[in-house]
Design an enzyme around this catalytic site. Sequence first.
Site, PDB file in Angstrom:
ATOM      1  N   SER A   2      25.958  33.846  42.103  1.00 34.15           N
ATOM      2  CA  SER A   2      25.725  34.557  43.360  1.00 34.15           C
ATOM      3  C   SER A   2      24.249  34.582  43.748  1.00 34.15           C
ATOM      4  O   SER A   2      23.361  34.446  42.903  1.00 34.15           O
ATOM      5  CB  SER A   2      26.228  35.997  43.240  1.00 34.15           C
ATOM      6  OG  SER A   2      27.559  36.020  42.807  1.00 34.15           O
TER       7      SER A   2
HETATM    8  N1  SAH Z   1      29.259  36.974  38.944  1.00 30.67           N
HETATM    9  C1  SAH Z   1      29.180  35.541  38.896  1.00 30.67           C
HETATM   10  C2  SAH Z   1      29.778  34.944  40.151  1.00 30.67           C
HETATM   11  C3  SAH Z   1      30.685  33.827  39.807  1.00 30.67           C
HETATM   12  S1  SAH Z   1      31.647  33.198  41.148  1.00 30.67           S
HETATM   13  C4  SAH Z   1      27.756  35.068  38.680  1.00 30.67           C
HETATM   14  O1  SAH Z   1      26.834  35.862  38.901  1.00 30.67           O
HETATM   15  O2  SAH Z   1      27.565  33.926  38.268  1.00 30.67           O
HETATM   16  C5  SAH Z   1      33.176  34.048  40.901  1.00 30.67           C
HETATM   17  C6  SAH Z   1      33.844  33.855  39.571  1.00 30.67           C
HETATM   18  O3  SAH Z   1      35.115  34.501  39.651  1.00 30.67           O
HETATM   19  C7  SAH Z   1      34.133  32.408  39.192  1.00 30.67           C
HETATM   20  O4  SAH Z   1      33.585  32.129  37.948  1.00 30.67           O
HETATM   21  C8  SAH Z   1      35.646  32.332  39.154  1.00 30.67           C
HETATM   22  O5  SAH Z   1      36.166  31.450  38.175  1.00 30.67           O
HETATM   23  C9  SAH Z   1      36.026  33.776  38.855  1.00 30.67           C
HETATM   24  N2  SAH Z   1      37.388  34.109  39.235  1.00 30.67           N
HETATM   25  C10 SAH Z   1      38.088  33.740  40.345  1.00 30.67           C
HETATM   26  N3  SAH Z   1      39.330  34.247  40.315  1.00 30.67           N
HETATM   27  C11 SAH Z   1      39.425  34.966  39.155  1.00 30.67           C
HETATM   28  C12 SAH Z   1      40.470  35.715  38.543  1.00 30.67           C
HETATM   29  N4  SAH Z   1      41.673  35.834  39.106  1.00 30.67           N
HETATM   30  N5  SAH Z   1      40.220  36.301  37.359  1.00 30.67           N
HETATM   31  C13 SAH Z   1      39.006  36.186  36.756  1.00 30.67           C
HETATM   32  N6  SAH Z   1      37.991  35.494  37.279  1.00 30.67           N
HETATM   33  C14 SAH Z   1      38.193  34.882  38.467  1.00 30.67           C
END
Ligand code: SAH
Length: 219
Positions: free
Chosen positions: A66
């Site tokens: 993010s």
């Molecule tokens: N907080 C993270 C943002 C990652 S993007 C950072 O700072 O890097 C969002 C993340 O949510 C992705 O890694 C994706 O795989 C995860 N995600 C999407 N759907 C999900 C679900 N149903 N359960 C768990 N994780 C999920």
Amino acid sequence: MSPGGSDEAETRRARLILGLRSGGVSDPAVLSAVEKTPRDLFVPELFQERSWEDSALPIACGQTISQPLIVGLMTQALSVDSRSRVLEIGTGSGYQTAVLARIARLVYSLERYRTLLQEAEQRIKTLGILNVITRFSDGFDGWPEQAPFDRILVTAAAPETPRALLAQLKPNGILVAPVGRGPVQTLKRYVGDGSGEFRVEDMGDVRFVPLLPGVAREL
Ligand code: SAH
């Protein structure tokens, strides 16, 4: 020189914090947590040069780390303190997890890609952060065994109000999540009134990858 330790890296870091301040992050605990978290550790080799830019960047599995300003605003909106048990949905790179862990008592983080989760765990360990518990599972279901939580942060876009997660929040808890089905979603803040109802605040437009159902089989 260690990564992030040079004068130039210091300047970039200071510039990022100034950007967060002008973007509305004023909570000193949040600013300090972002400042202390070396984003270069969470960004893939290919994008190292851009680690301290205020932009989202690609990570493995087609996901993104993010944008720092959004991490700051979401963390601030969550009103976390040293007593908070926080559930995070979407560990991704682990960057937001690490920022939260510097403020909260305990962070529980769920991710649907095993590879992302293992790499994030490694980074968190490298930073000496001990108050993070992760699990490979579908975040749509939350973490019922550990509920209720003081705070819940969703870092992927929920198609609609995440009711199953709100049900795992304490009556006075706060949940922050991007909500919407399109490429642009609304960042929403749900504040519990103590009796099972929630006041909802809109915090503006954001762009997140979607929450996907189930765990990923491939990686
Ligand atoms: N907080 C993270 C943002 C990652 S993007 C950072 O700072 O890097 C969002 C993340 O949510 C992705 O890694 C994706 O795989 C995860 N995600 C999407 N759907 C999900 C679900 N149903 N359960 C768990 N994780 C999920």
